[in-house]
Motif scaffolding. Structure first.
Motif, PDB file in Angstrom:
ATOM      1  N   ILE A   3       0.063   6.345   0.957  1.00 11.98           N
ATOM      2  CA  ILE A   3       0.865   5.267   1.509  1.00 11.98           C
ATOM      3  C   ILE A   3       1.297   5.572   2.926  1.00 11.98           C
ATOM      4  CG2 ILE A   3       3.094   4.069   1.328  1.00 11.98           C
ATOM      5  CD1 ILE A   3       2.799   4.099  -1.661  1.00 11.98           C
ATOM      6  N   ALA A   4       1.688   6.820   3.200  1.00 13.06           N
ATOM      7  CA  ALA A   4       2.133   7.188   4.538  1.00 13.06           C
ATOM      8  C   ALA A   4       1.019   6.996   5.553  1.00 13.06           C
ATOM      9  CB  ALA A   4       2.619   8.632   4.554  1.00 13.06           C
ATOM     10  N   THR A   5      -0.219   7.327   5.137  1.00 14.00           N
ATOM     11  CA  THR A   5      -1.361   7.160   6.033  1.00 14.00           C
ATOM     12  C   THR A   5      -1.641   5.696   6.289  1.00 14.00           C
ATOM     13  OG1 THR A   5      -2.300   9.193   5.138  1.00 14.00           O
ATOM     14  CG2 THR A   5      -3.780   7.763   6.386  1.00 14.00           C
ATOM     15  N   VAL A   6      -1.524   4.872   5.230  1.00 12.74           N
ATOM     16  CA  VAL A   6      -1.717   3.429   5.377  1.00 12.74           C
ATOM     17  C   VAL A   6      -0.691   2.851   6.337  1.00 12.74           C
ATOM     18  CG1 VAL A   6      -1.639   1.220   4.188  1.00 12.74           C
ATOM     19  CG2 VAL A   6      -2.776   3.168   3.110  1.00 12.74           C
ATOM     20  N   ALA A   7       0.566   3.265   6.171  1.00 17.46           N
ATOM     21  CA  ALA A   7       1.624   2.757   7.034  1.00 17.46           C
ATOM     22  C   ALA A   7       1.356   3.120   8.491  1.00 17.46           C
ATOM     23  CB  ALA A   7       2.976   3.310   6.589  1.00 17.46           C
ATOM     24  N   GLN A  19       5.728  -5.041  13.401  1.00 18.57           N
ATOM     25  CA  GLN A  19       5.364  -3.834  12.670  1.00 18.57           C
ATOM     26  C   GLN A  19       4.913  -4.202  11.265  1.00 18.57           C
ATOM     27  OE1 GLN A  19       8.484  -0.937  12.406  1.00 18.57           O
ATOM     28  NE2 GLN A  19       7.142   0.681  11.660  1.00 18.57           N
ATOM     29  N   VAL A  20       3.922  -3.502  10.765  1.00 20.01           N
ATOM     30  CA  VAL A  20       3.373  -3.761   9.435  1.00 20.01           C
ATOM     31  C   VAL A  20       3.539  -2.534   8.565  1.00 20.01           C
ATOM     32  CG1 VAL A  20       1.301  -4.410   8.154  1.00 20.01           C
ATOM     33  CG2 VAL A  20       1.686  -5.334  10.444  1.00 20.01           C
ATOM     34  N   ALA A  21       3.884  -2.749   7.292  1.00 23.41           N
ATOM     35  CA  ALA A  21       4.056  -1.637   6.359  1.00 23.41           C
ATOM     36  C   ALA A  21       3.786  -2.116   4.934  1.00 23.41           C
ATOM     37  CB  ALA A  21       5.472  -1.075   6.455  1.00 23.41           C
ATOM     38  N   PRO A  22       3.426  -1.197   4.036  1.00 23.61           N
ATOM     39  CA  PRO A  22       3.303  -1.573   2.618  1.00 23.61           C
ATOM     40  C   PRO A  22       4.651  -2.062   2.090  1.00 23.61           C
ATOM     41  CG  PRO A  22       2.338   0.593   3.043  1.00 23.61           C
ATOM     42  CD  PRO A  22       3.102   0.226   4.273  1.00 23.61           C
ATOM     43  N   LEU A  23       4.619  -2.836   1.009  1.00 24.99           N
ATOM     44  CA  LEU A  23       5.855  -3.308   0.398  1.00 24.99           C
ATOM     45  C   LEU A  23       6.670  -2.140  -0.131  1.00 24.99           C
ATOM     46  CD1 LEU A  23       4.666  -6.389  -1.697  1.00 24.99           C
ATOM     47  CD2 LEU A  23       5.635  -6.379   0.609  1.00 24.99           C
ATOM     48  N   SER A  35       8.651 -14.727  -6.489  1.00 19.10           N
ATOM     49  CA  SER A  35       7.497 -15.078  -5.663  1.00 19.10           C
ATOM     50  C   SER A  35       6.206 -14.478  -6.201  1.00 19.10           C
ATOM     51  CB  SER A  35       7.714 -14.627  -4.220  1.00 19.10           C
ATOM     52  OG  SER A  35       7.921 -13.228  -4.156  1.00 19.10           O
ATOM     53  N   TRP A  36       6.314 -13.415  -7.007  1.00 18.56           N
ATOM     54  CA  TRP A  36       5.140 -12.813  -7.640  1.00 18.56           C
ATOM     55  C   TRP A  36       5.416 -12.651  -9.117  1.00 18.56           C
ATOM     56  CZ3 TRP A  36       3.876  -8.812 -10.801  1.00 18.56           C
ATOM     57  CH2 TRP A  36       2.502  -8.522 -10.931  1.00 18.56           C
ATOM     58  N   LYS A  37       4.374 -12.917  -9.931  1.00 22.01           N
ATOM     59  CA  LYS A  37       4.523 -12.775 -11.379  1.00 22.01           C
ATOM     60  C   LYS A  37       3.174 -12.393 -11.972  1.00 22.01           C
ATOM     61  CE  LYS A  37       5.923 -17.042 -11.095  1.00 22.01           C
ATOM     62  NZ  LYS A  37       5.374 -17.576  -9.824  1.00 22.01           N
ATOM     63  N   ALA A  38       3.177 -11.935 -13.202  1.00 19.00           N
ATOM     64  CA  ALA A  38       1.929 -11.586 -13.875  1.00 19.00           C
ATOM     65  C   ALA A  38       1.004 -12.794 -13.901  1.00 19.00           C
ATOM     66  CB  ALA A  38       2.217 -11.111 -15.302  1.00 19.00           C
ATOM     67  N   GLY A  39      -0.275 -12.554 -13.587  1.00 21.85           N
ATOM     68  CA  GLY A  39      -1.245 -13.632 -13.557  1.00 21.85           C
ATOM     69  C   GLY A  39      -1.530 -14.145 -12.162  1.00 21.85           C
ATOM     70  N   CYS A  40      -0.764 -13.709 -11.168  1.00 25.42           N
ATOM     71  CA  CYS A  40      -1.030 -14.101  -9.788  1.00 25.42           C
ATOM     72  C   CYS A  40      -2.379 -13.540  -9.345  1.00 25.42           C
ATOM     73  CB  CYS A  40       0.072 -13.591  -8.864  1.00 25.42           C
ATOM     74  SG  CYS A  40       1.638 -14.463  -9.066  1.00 25.42           S
ATOM     75  N   PRO A  41      -3.072 -14.225  -8.423  1.00 25.45           N
ATOM     76  CA  PRO A  41      -4.433 -13.812  -8.070  1.00 25.45           C
ATOM     77  C   PRO A  41      -4.537 -12.532  -7.249  1.00 25.45           C
ATOM     78  CG  PRO A  41      -3.749 -15.694  -6.755  1.00 25.45           C
ATOM     79  CD  PRO A  41      -2.695 -15.495  -7.792  1.00 25.45           C
ATOM     80  N   VAL A  42      -3.422 -12.017  -6.731  1.00 28.57           N
ATOM     81  CA  VAL A  42      -3.459 -10.736  -6.025  1.00 28.57           C
ATOM     82  C   VAL A  42      -2.351  -9.836  -6.569  1.00 28.57           C
ATOM     83  CG1 VAL A  42      -4.477 -11.635  -3.903  1.00 28.57           C
ATOM     84  CG2 VAL A  42      -2.004 -11.597  -4.148  1.00 28.57           C
ATOM     85  N   PRO A  43      -2.596  -8.536  -6.695  1.00 29.73           N
ATOM     86  CA  PRO A  43      -1.547  -7.609  -7.120  1.00 29.73           C
ATOM     87  C   PRO A  43      -0.605  -7.302  -5.962  1.00 29.73           C
ATOM     88  CG  PRO A  43      -3.562  -6.412  -6.687  1.00 29.73           C
ATOM     89  CD  PRO A  43      -3.899  -7.869  -6.520  1.00 29.73           C
ATOM     90  N   LEU A  44       0.572  -6.805  -6.279  1.00 31.27           N
ATOM     91  CA  LEU A  44       1.530  -6.448  -5.245  1.00 31.27           C
ATOM     92  C   LEU A  44       0.972  -5.396  -4.290  1.00 31.27           C
ATOM     93  CD1 LEU A  44       4.786  -6.361  -7.395  1.00 31.27           C
ATOM     94  CD2 LEU A  44       4.336  -7.908  -5.491  1.00 31.27           C
ATOM     95  N   GLU A  45       0.081  -4.551  -4.804  1.00 37.50           N
ATOM     96  CA  GLU A  45      -0.500  -3.502  -3.971  1.00 37.50           C
ATOM     97  C   GLU A  45      -1.349  -4.055  -2.835  1.00 37.50           C
ATOM     98  OE1 GLU A  45      -0.552  -3.587  -7.259  1.00 37.50           O
ATOM     99  OE2 GLU A  45       0.825  -1.921  -7.702  1.00 37.50           O
ATOM    100  N   ASP A  46      -1.782  -5.307  -2.957  1.00 43.29           N
ATOM    101  CA  ASP A  46      -2.615  -5.919  -1.921  1.00 43.29           C
ATOM    102  C   ASP A  46      -1.802  -6.665  -0.868  1.00 43.29           C
ATOM    103  OD1 ASP A  46      -4.863  -4.940  -3.067  1.00 43.29           O
ATOM    104  OD2 ASP A  46      -5.603  -6.841  -3.851  1.00 43.29           O
ATOM    105  N   LEU A  47      -0.483  -6.604  -0.981  1.00 39.15           N
ATOM    106  CA  LEU A  47       0.370  -7.313  -0.036  1.00 39.15           C
ATOM    107  C   LEU A  47       1.056  -6.339   0.916  1.00 39.15           C
ATOM    108  CD1 LEU A  47       2.031  -9.797  -2.559  1.00 39.15           C
ATOM    109  CD2 LEU A  47       0.118 -10.260  -1.013  1.00 39.15           C
ATOM    110  N   ALA A  48       1.417  -6.839   2.083  1.00 44.44           N
ATOM    111  CA  ALA A  48       2.093  -6.024   3.085  1.00 44.44           C
ATOM    112  C   ALA A  48       3.218  -6.815   3.723  1.00 44.44           C
ATOM    113  CB  ALA A  48       1.101  -5.561   4.157  1.00 44.44           C
ATOM    114  N   ALA A  49       4.185  -6.095   4.280  1.00 46.01           N
ATOM    115  CA  ALA A  49       5.325  -6.706   4.956  1.00 46.01           C
ATOM    116  C   ALA A  49       5.111  -6.641   6.465  1.00 46.01           C
ATOM    117  CB  ALA A  49       6.613  -5.983   4.582  1.00 46.01           C
TER     118      ALA A  49
END
Length: 205
Positions: A3-7, A19-23, A35-49
């Protein structure tokens, strides 16, 4: 990749004032069940702030965070940074889960990700549900809901594209900034109702 490397990679990909960072864990917790719930087409891991500076309607500098798909995050940061530098005013940038369905638009909040069905195609996910859409100043840039008045409530007075404060114009800087990165504007839809607030990435990740 850690995660640190991604950030770090995200931070190097964009320029101030954005600035962009993981959630964060706090953000994921706040989003879950809203805003996010089970069954959404993308997982939280695929989102960024994407945290940006923006010029408010009060002509002062503010800071806000948009959640989008991580593949779009760097370009969203560049787009919003460009709008800040161009002094395009935004009423408020916030998180959808702080307001909920419809309320964010009534309160004129610019938002990114939220996992809901499309208003004009209830059997399909909205592009917001993929983290690939942003609504800009929704009160000044309303949506003509099929068979209904302009949405959100009270926005009909703003529907005319007259270059007023915070309005997205066909030949304006906002459309140009998003188009440069391959985003489509709902105000140019020819096969459906006008959606002046809405920008979406043409290709899904």
């Amino acid at each position: 990749m850690k995660i640190a490397t991604v950030a770090l990679a995200f931070a190097l990909a964009v320029s101030a004032p954005a600035q962009v960072a993981p959630l964060t864990l706090e953000a994921r917790t706040a989003m879950t069940g809203k805003s996010w719930k089970a069954g959404c087409p993308v997982p939280l891991e695929d989102l960024a702030a994407v945290t940006v500076k923006y010029l408010g309607f009060d002509q002062l500098t503010h800071e806000g965070t948009l959640v989008v798909h991580k593949r779009m995050a760097a370009e969203v940061a560049q787009i919003l940074a460009g709008l800040y530098e161009a002094r395009f005013p935004i009423h408020r940038i916030g998180a959808w889960e702080d307001y909920g369905p419809g309320k964010y638009a009534e309160q004129d909040v610019t938002v990114g990700f939220y996992c809901e069905r499309a208003d004009d195609a209830p059997n399909q996910w909205s592009s917001h549900a993929y983290g690939m859409a942003i609504d800009i100043n929704p009160l000044e840039n309303p949506f003509r809901n099929p068979g209904k008045p302009w949405w959100p409530a009270g926005s009909s007075d703003f529907a005319v594209r007259d270059g007023g404060r915070g309005k997205v114009m066909p030949d304006g800087k906002v459309v140009a900034a998003f188009s440069r990165y391959g985003w489509d504007w709902g105000g140019l839809y020819t096969g459906g109702e006008k959606d002046y607030m809405h920008f979406n990435k043409i290709r899904r990740p």
